[in-house]
Design an enzyme around this catalytic site. Structure first.
Site, PDB file in Angstrom:
ATOM      1  N   LYS A  25       0.839  -1.213   0.000  1.00  0.00           N
ATOM      2  CA  LYS A  25       0.000   0.000   0.000  1.00  0.00           C
ATOM      3  C   LYS A  25       0.868   1.254   0.000  1.00  0.00           C
ATOM      4  O   LYS A  25       0.504   2.270  -0.591  1.00  0.00           O
ATOM      5  CB  LYS A  25      -0.899  -0.010   1.237  1.00  0.00           C
ATOM      6  CG  LYS A  25      -1.402   1.341   1.657  1.00  0.00           C
ATOM      7  CD  LYS A  25      -2.060   1.297   2.996  1.00  0.00           C
ATOM      8  CE  LYS A  25      -2.110   2.651   3.665  1.00  0.00           C
ATOM      9  NZ  LYS A  25      -0.838   3.134   4.225  1.00  0.00           N
ATOM     10  N   ASN A  26       2.030   1.185   0.641  1.00  0.00           N
ATOM     11  CA  ASN A  26       2.867   2.383   0.740  1.00  0.00           C
ATOM     12  C   ASN A  26       3.843   2.525  -0.426  1.00  0.00           C
ATOM     13  O   ASN A  26       4.729   3.376  -0.393  1.00  0.00           O
ATOM     14  CB  ASN A  26       3.575   2.422   2.097  1.00  0.00           C
ATOM     15  CG  ASN A  26       2.581   2.651   3.229  1.00  0.00           C
ATOM     16  OD1 ASN A  26       1.416   2.969   2.972  1.00  0.00           O
ATOM     17  ND2 ASN A  26       3.018   2.488   4.469  1.00  0.00           N
ATOM     18  N   ARG A  40      -4.000  10.885   1.538  1.00  0.00           N
ATOM     19  CA  ARG A  40      -2.873  11.834   1.557  1.00  0.00           C
ATOM     20  C   ARG A  40      -2.057  11.795   0.264  1.00  0.00           C
ATOM     21  O   ARG A  40      -1.104  12.541   0.110  1.00  0.00           O
ATOM     22  CB  ARG A  40      -1.955  11.511   2.738  1.00  0.00           C
ATOM     23  CG  ARG A  40      -2.580  11.861   4.068  1.00  0.00           C
ATOM     24  CD  ARG A  40      -1.676  11.500   5.200  1.00  0.00           C
ATOM     25  NE  ARG A  40      -0.397  12.190   5.177  1.00  0.00           N
ATOM     26  CZ  ARG A  40      -0.205  13.426   5.604  1.00  0.00           C
ATOM     27  NH1 ARG A  40      -1.204  14.117   6.098  1.00  0.00           N
ATOM     28  NH2 ARG A  40       0.991  13.968   5.555  1.00  0.00           N
ATOM     29  N   CYS A  87      -4.931   8.868   8.435  1.00  0.00           N
ATOM     30  CA  CYS A  87      -5.344   8.204   9.677  1.00  0.00           C
ATOM     31  C   CYS A  87      -5.317   9.175  10.858  1.00  0.00           C
ATOM     32  O   CYS A  87      -4.584  10.156  10.847  1.00  0.00           O
ATOM     33  CB  CYS A  87      -4.404   7.049   9.966  1.00  0.00           C
ATOM     34  SG  CYS A  87      -4.600   5.697   8.820  1.00  0.00           S
ATOM     35  N   ARG A 114      -0.237  15.168  11.384  1.00  0.00           N
ATOM     36  CA  ARG A 114       0.218  14.889  10.021  1.00  0.00           C
ATOM     37  C   ARG A 114       0.298  16.142   9.149  1.00  0.00           C
ATOM     38  O   ARG A 114      -0.380  16.265   8.122  1.00  0.00           O
ATOM     39  CB  ARG A 114      -0.637  13.790   9.384  1.00  0.00           C
ATOM     40  CG  ARG A 114      -0.626  12.537  10.236  1.00  0.00           C
ATOM     41  CD  ARG A 114      -1.167  11.342   9.537  1.00  0.00           C
ATOM     42  NE  ARG A 114      -0.227  10.777   8.589  1.00  0.00           N
ATOM     43  CZ  ARG A 114      -0.490   9.708   7.846  1.00  0.00           C
ATOM     44  NH1 ARG A 114      -1.646   9.125   7.936  1.00  0.00           N
ATOM     45  NH2 ARG A 114       0.405   9.242   7.021  1.00  0.00           N
ATOM     46  N   ASP A 141       3.997   1.185  11.966  1.00  0.00           N
ATOM     47  CA  ASP A 141       2.784   0.484  11.516  1.00  0.00           C
ATOM     48  C   ASP A 141       2.669  -0.929  12.107  1.00  0.00           C
ATOM     49  O   ASP A 141       1.620  -1.549  12.008  1.00  0.00           O
ATOM     50  CB  ASP A 141       2.754   0.402   9.986  1.00  0.00           C
ATOM     51  CG  ASP A 141       2.666   1.781   9.361  1.00  0.00           C
ATOM     52  OD1 ASP A 141       1.975   2.642   9.933  1.00  0.00           O
ATOM     53  OD2 ASP A 141       3.314   2.011   8.335  1.00  0.00           O
ATOM     54  N   VAL A 171       7.472   7.937  16.098  1.00  0.00           N
ATOM     55  CA  VAL A 171       7.210   8.435  14.742  1.00  0.00           C
ATOM     56  C   VAL A 171       5.977   9.348  14.707  1.00  0.00           C
ATOM     57  O   VAL A 171       6.003  10.424  14.117  1.00  0.00           O
ATOM     58  CB  VAL A 171       7.060   7.262  13.743  1.00  0.00           C
ATOM     59  CG1 VAL A 171       6.775   7.784  12.332  1.00  0.00           C
ATOM     60  CG2 VAL A 171       8.322   6.404  13.741  1.00  0.00           C
ATOM     61  N   ARG A 185      -8.764   0.500   3.200  1.00  0.00           N
ATOM     62  CA  ARG A 185      -7.712   1.385   2.660  1.00  0.00           C
ATOM     63  C   ARG A 185      -6.401   0.636   2.494  1.00  0.00           C
ATOM     64  O   ARG A 185      -5.595   0.953   1.613  1.00  0.00           O
ATOM     65  CB  ARG A 185      -7.487   2.581   3.598  1.00  0.00           C
ATOM     66  CG  ARG A 185      -8.504   3.674   3.413  1.00  0.00           C
ATOM     67  CD  ARG A 185      -8.051   4.972   4.056  1.00  0.00           C
ATOM     68  NE  ARG A 185      -6.648   5.221   3.829  1.00  0.00           N
ATOM     69  CZ  ARG A 185      -5.808   5.712   4.754  1.00  0.00           C
ATOM     70  NH1 ARG A 185      -6.251   5.994   5.955  1.00  0.00           N
ATOM     71  NH2 ARG A 185      -4.552   5.917   4.470  1.00  0.00           N
TER      72      ARG A 185
HETATM   73  N1  EPU Z   1       5.868  15.078   9.218  1.00  0.00           N
HETATM   74  C1  EPU Z   1       5.852  16.438   9.442  1.00  0.00           C
HETATM   75  N2  EPU Z   1       5.742  17.277   8.350  1.00  0.00           N
HETATM   76  C2  EPU Z   1       5.612  16.792   7.083  1.00  0.00           C
HETATM   77  C3  EPU Z   1       5.638  15.392   6.873  1.00  0.00           C
HETATM   78  C4  EPU Z   1       5.750  14.566   7.972  1.00  0.00           C
HETATM   79  O1  EPU Z   1       5.947  16.895  10.585  1.00  0.00           O
HETATM   80  O2  EPU Z   1       5.502  17.594   6.136  1.00  0.00           O
HETATM   81  C5  EPU Z   1       5.976  14.166  10.386  1.00  0.00           C
HETATM   82  C6  EPU Z   1       4.694  13.358  10.586  1.00  0.00           C
HETATM   83  O3  EPU Z   1       3.714  14.110  11.268  1.00  0.00           O
HETATM   84  C7  EPU Z   1       5.190  12.156  11.357  1.00  0.00           C
HETATM   85  C8  EPU Z   1       6.585  11.945  10.771  1.00  0.00           C
HETATM   86  O4  EPU Z   1       6.963  13.175  10.144  1.00  0.00           O
HETATM   87  O5  EPU Z   1       5.278  12.471  12.715  1.00  0.00           O
HETATM   88  C9  EPU Z   1       6.700  10.822   9.779  1.00  0.00           C
HETATM   89  O6  EPU Z   1       5.763  11.001   8.741  1.00  0.00           O
HETATM   90  P1  EPU Z   1       6.032  10.475   7.260  1.00  0.00           P
HETATM   91  O7  EPU Z   1       6.041  11.640   6.347  1.00  0.00           O
HETATM   92  O8  EPU Z   1       7.212   9.579   7.278  1.00  0.00           O
HETATM   93  O9  EPU Z   1       4.734   9.623   7.000  1.00  0.00           O
HETATM   94  P2  EPU Z   1       3.859   9.544   5.676  1.00  0.00           P
HETATM   95  O10 EPU Z   1       4.693   9.588   4.474  1.00  0.00           O
HETATM   96  O11 EPU Z   1       2.724  10.506   5.795  1.00  0.00           O
HETATM   97  C10 EPU Z   1       3.990   6.958   5.405  1.00  0.00           C
HETATM   98  C11 EPU Z   1       3.001   5.844   5.401  1.00  0.00           C
HETATM   99  C12 EPU Z   1       2.512   5.589   6.807  1.00  0.00           C
HETATM  100  C13 EPU Z   1       3.717   5.241   7.677  1.00  0.00           C
HETATM  101  C14 EPU Z   1       4.740   6.385   7.616  1.00  0.00           C
HETATM  102  C15 EPU Z   1       6.006   6.088   8.402  1.00  0.00           C
HETATM  103  C16 EPU Z   1       1.995   6.077   3.230  1.00  0.00           C
HETATM  104  C17 EPU Z   1       0.780   6.387   2.419  1.00  0.00           C
HETATM  105  N3  EPU Z   1       1.873   6.201   4.533  1.00  0.00           N
HETATM  106  O12 EPU Z   1       3.269   8.111   5.863  1.00  0.00           O
HETATM  107  O13 EPU Z   1       1.656   4.471   6.745  1.00  0.00           O
HETATM  108  O14 EPU Z   1       3.302   5.055   9.004  1.00  0.00           O
HETATM  109  O15 EPU Z   1       5.099   6.637   6.250  1.00  0.00           O
HETATM  110  O16 EPU Z   1       6.667   4.993   7.858  1.00  0.00           O
HETATM  111  O17 EPU Z   1       3.023   5.685   2.702  1.00  0.00           O
HETATM  112  C18 EPU Z   1      -0.059   3.057   7.439  1.00  0.00           C
HETATM  113  O18 EPU Z   1       0.310   2.315   6.529  1.00  0.00           O
HETATM  114  O19 EPU Z   1      -0.925   2.759   8.300  1.00  0.00           O
HETATM  115  C19 EPU Z   1       0.540   4.384   7.527  1.00  0.00           C
HETATM  116  C20 EPU Z   1       0.079   5.346   8.320  1.00  0.00           C
END
Ligand code: EPU
Length: 442
Positions: free
Chosen positions: A23-24, A97, A121, A126, A311, A333, A419
């Protein structure tokens, strides 16, 4: 109207499930197809909501998308790429997102992009500040307006020296998807290096990109004027694997996960073994079961790759409610990823949440008002209850606790699970779970 899943607990889950593309990764690889001058094909595609959302968004932008669900294959032809209507983007994106990752490719192709106000989520604020910051450094103009954010490229985007304050997965993907066609060289320090990031790099390399990953979380991208298409088989979903593995442990079952890949699960498998789970790795998958009668407590901290992934934390907390003794989990995280424990406590689990960092991994949430450490005492007898699915992994954890509990539970808002978990109800039934699959109720 919402969906209700009824779960009669107490049956061990036994049998086999298949996991397909992550999914990611898959939705992001689909966004990458926008960068090409030729069609692309992604294989090993799961039938999940995030894939549907990106399919819809690509079509709104004039991309021809053909999805052969049986073969798990999506063909994408971006040659008719066009500007989409913002209201339609908003309606289609729902709470996904993914739209934010359209920015780079759309700016290269049509000079502008629109990001509807994002969902995702309920696991923390976020924010998207890292994304907007790097886009500005490539030369984009960002303006926040009611309903969403407009991103415009007044001139050709230019490579930049960038550094992320935290190794964000999404922001690293944002940089990759923008830098590959920007003028000149981009250097990104503090990048995320999750296996899904490496797979996205493989996709982009197949299209003609030049990307080097150094040993110190630095990624160097040499922009090229044109990219072609790609033909790629997505890596499998390691998070879905970890969820089913934990289900085998919690229900005292025995589950073979076809498509589970040891390479991407090292940190998980170590913890699984320490708690008392057992596993057998074969070429095509991994078999998981509970090793002995009792589970062991442990101290655990989530982290970016190659650490223990956030996760995996939520399902695993359910296993720790069944361990003999006190466990500590420090979530580093997301600031708010323990909200799901409310329902576990109502089911009989003993979990206390703390604002302090109970661990040594450097964490952004210490001395702030975030309940991001959990102390779990076990074993607790769980009793079925009614709950609403809060988020994807939290929802899986609730269902898992209900499967292990005495009596009956009713889960509302179960659509959230689609999802990220393909054919969830079919898989549960195939493993022998005693469930009544959803009917729509008011
Ligand atoms: N963050 C910020 N500002 C930003 C972006 C991120 O402060 O502009 C913070 C977030 O709030 C969080 C941390 O950085 O505290 C990490 O966020 P990250 O950007 O790594 O997460 P993401 O890209 O939004 C993806 C996965 C998540 C997974 C995380 C961490 C997808 C669609 N989602 O999210 O997956 O937990 O990386 O590996 O790829 C899930 O699968 O249930 C899920 C939530």
């Amino acid at each position: 109207m919402s969906n209700v899943l009824t779960i009669h607990g107490g049956k061990p889950l036994k049998g086999s499930v298949t996991v397909r593309g992550a999914k990611n990764l898959v939705p992001k690889a689909m966004v990458a197809a926008l960068l090409g001058s030729k069609p692309s094909v992604i294989r090993n595609v799961p039938e999940i909501k995030d894939v549907e959302v990106v399919t819809g968004l690509l079509r709104l932008h004039g991309v021809v998308v053909e999805h052969n669900k049986e073969a798990g294959e999506i063909y994408m032809d971006p040659s008719g790429l066009k500007i989409a209507n913002n209201a339609e983007i908003d309606a289609f994106a729902g709470d996904s997102r993914i739209p934010i990752l359209f920015c780079g490719p759309l700016m290269h192709a049509i000079g502008a992009a629109f990001i509807p106000d994002l969902g995702g989520c309920k696991i923390g604020d976020r924010p998207i500040d890292y994304h907007l910051d790097v886009l500005r450094q490539f030369g984009a103009e960002v303006s926040k307006e009611p309903g969403g954010t407009y991103i415009r490229a007044p001139y050709r985007l230019t490579g930049a020296k960038l550094e992320l304050p935290y190794p964000s997965v999404g922001a690293t993907e944002q940089v990759l998807l923008t830098a590959v066609k920007a003028d000149g060289i981009t250097e990104l320090k503090g990048a995320a290096v999750e296996p899904e990031i490496h797979d996205l790099i493989h996709v982009l390399q197949k299209m003609g990109a030049i990307i080097t990953v150094q040993t110190d979380r630095t990624i160097r991208i040499e922009g090229v004027p044109e990219l072609g298409g790609y033909n790629h088989t997505a890596l499998n979903d390691r998070n879905e694997t970890a969820s089913w593995a934990t289900a085998a442990m919690v229900t005292d079952g025995d589950i073979y996960v076809e498509g589970a890949t040891q390479r991407d699960l090292t940190a998980f498998l170590n913890v699984y073994r320490k708690i008392g789970g057992d596993f057998e790795v074969s070429d095509a998958g991994i078999r998981f079961w509970r090793g002995g009668a009792d589970l062991n407590p442990l101290v655990l901290e989530t982290d970016v790759h190659p650490g223990f992934m956030t996760d995996w934390q939520q399902p695993l907390v359910v296993a720790l409610t069944q361990a003999e003794g006190v466990s500590i989990v420090h979530e580093t995280v997301y600031e708010n990823r323990f909200g799901f424990t409310d329902a576990l406590i109502r089911m009989g689990a003993s979990i206390q949440l703390h604002r302090e960092c109970l661990g040594s991994v450097p964490c952004r949430f210490g001395q702030r008002n975030f309940l991001h450490s959990a102390v779990i005492s076990g074993p607790a007898e769980l009793t079925g209850t009614d709950f609403t699915i809060p988020d994807l992994r939290g929802g899986f954890s609730h269902v898992l606790a209900a499967l292990a509990a005495k009596g009956t539970s009713r889960a509302t808002g179960i659509d959230v699970i689609n999802r990220g978990y393909e054919k969830f109800f079919e898989k549960l039934e195939g493993l022998g779970a005693d469930i009544e699959i959803p009917i729509k109720v008011k």
